[in-house]
Design a protein around this motif. Structure first.
Motif, mmCIF file in Angstrom:
data_model
loop_
_atom_site.group_PDB
_atom_site.id
_atom_site.type_symbol
_atom_site.label_atom_id
_atom_site.label_comp_id
_atom_site.label_asym_id
_atom_site.label_seq_id
_atom_site.Cartn_x
_atom_site.Cartn_y
_atom_site.Cartn_z
ATOM 1 N N HIS A 176 26.882 46.633 40.060
ATOM 2 C CA HIS A 176 27.836 45.776 39.354
ATOM 3 C C HIS A 176 27.168 44.740 38.442
ATOM 4 C CE1 HIS A 176 30.840 47.483 42.006
ATOM 5 N NE2 HIS A 176 30.075 47.163 43.030
ATOM 6 N N LYS A 180 29.260 42.511 35.466
ATOM 7 C CA LYS A 180 29.606 41.104 35.636
ATOM 8 C C LYS A 180 28.925 40.241 34.578
ATOM 9 C CE LYS A 180 31.051 41.247 40.427
ATOM 10 N NZ LYS A 180 31.046 40.560 41.736
ATOM 11 N N ARG A 213 35.126 46.649 43.348
ATOM 12 C CA ARG A 213 34.757 45.328 42.852
ATOM 13 C C ARG A 213 35.420 45.010 41.519
ATOM 14 N NH1 ARG A 213 29.988 43.365 45.318
ATOM 15 N NH2 ARG A 213 30.002 44.134 47.473
ATOM 16 N N PHE A 215 37.166 42.297 39.209
ATOM 17 C CA PHE A 215 36.804 40.886 39.174
ATOM 18 C C PHE A 215 37.587 40.141 38.102
ATOM 19 C CE2 PHE A 215 33.426 43.265 36.879
ATOM 20 C CZ PHE A 215 33.666 42.820 35.585
ATOM 21 N N GLU A 223 32.660 33.615 36.863
ATOM 22 C CA GLU A 223 33.366 34.531 37.763
ATOM 23 C C GLU A 223 34.210 33.722 38.743
ATOM 24 O OE1 GLU A 223 32.310 37.625 41.337
ATOM 25 O OE2 GLU A 223 30.969 37.618 39.586
ATOM 26 N N THR A 226 36.533 38.359 43.237
ATOM 27 C CA THR A 226 36.174 39.777 43.231
ATOM 28 C C THR A 226 36.968 40.498 44.305
ATOM 29 O OG1 THR A 226 33.913 39.214 42.553
ATOM 30 C CG2 THR A 226 34.268 41.424 43.406
#
Length: 271
Positions: A176, A180, A213, A215, A223, A226
């Motif tokens: 990920h 992200k 995941r 998000f 962020e 999630t």
């Protein structure tokens, strides 16, 4: 204030099956909200290998066509998703929004990976180019489908067009990190919130594993939350005052060079 939902939905999902009934129960209090699904969410992921399989493509497109009615009955204000549409030669990956049963086109995917598990370049084509912003449930929305998130100039373009929310359906593996990082950069460059959903799990007998995941990222690029197996649906509140203010901060406000401006070279003479 509108909420936008990120989810992780299982690989092989079918409309009306037990997994779908559980999904529906997760949105009983979301009647004013926007749901972003994962990329082409129904059935098993098809573009895993070359060459293009016409029969599999037709069946996958037909499954998503049948599932539109099921999606439209989710208890939310709007559903943003994507689906394979058979063109006669290949597929297009078409982003759309469903509002009160009405289907509206949003975007077609432009960028296609070409590697084991994601042989999309040989399966898909683009017929309607463009990255546009539309109003959904009172929120200005742009769309980047999976790989398109990697192109920060597209997120910046959507932010300049006024997007408060960039919806990012994905079908990605278990690493990920890049996704992200790209989402944070998209939020920073656009001043928009980023909400992304992903499929999770694998097809029986397949080595290809989708990592889930989903998000959410705020308009400052941080962020917020999630999804997980324990919490497969999460929501982000879209505060329009914050997304509006973000359009005035660095680097969103920075003007791009006008390509029509002529650049006159300067020369220094030797002293």
């Amino acid at each position: 204030m509108v909420k936008a939902w990120s989810v992780e939905w299982p690989e092989g999902l079918l409309p009306g099956d037990a997994a779908w009934e559980e999904i529906t129960r997760q949105f009983v209090d979301a009647e004013n909200d926007i749901l972003i699904t994962n990329e082409m969410p129904f059935g098993f992921w098809q573009p895993t290998r070359r060459p293009f399989d016409v029969h599999a493509a037709r069946e996958w497109a037909a499954l998503h066509e049948r599932a539109l009615d099921t999606l439209s009955r989710l208890p939310v204000a709007a559903v943003i998703s994507s689906r394979p549409v058979f063109t006669g030669n290949r597929l297009v990956n078409e982003g759309f929004v469903l509002i009160e049963g009405r289907y509206d086109f949003l975007h077609q995917k432009h960028y296609f990976p070409s590697e084991a598990g994601w042989e999309e370049e040989s399966w898909f084509e683009l017929q309607r180019p463009g990255f546009d912003v539309v109003k959904v449930a009172g929120v200005k929305v742009g769309m980047l489908i999976c790989t398109e998130l990697m192109f920060v100039d597209k997120a910046r373009h959507l932010g300049k067009a006024g997007a408060d929310l960039i919806a990012v359906p994905r079908a990605t593996g278990v690493d990920h990190r890049m996704w992200k990082t790209a989402a944070s950069m998209a939020g920073i460059a656009s001043g928009a919130c980023i909400v992304s959903s992903n499929r999770v799990g694998s097809r029986p007998g397949s080595k290809l594993v989708f990592g889930g995941r989903g998000f959410t990222v705020d308009s400052d690029g941080f962020e917020v939350s999630t999804t997980s197996a324990e919490k497969p649906s999460i929501a982000l509140e879209i505060d329009l005052t914050l997304t509006s203010a973000a359009k005035c901060r660095y680097p969103v406000y920075v003007k791009e060079p006008d390509p029509t401006d002529s650049i006159v070279p300067t020369f220094r003479t030797a002293s």
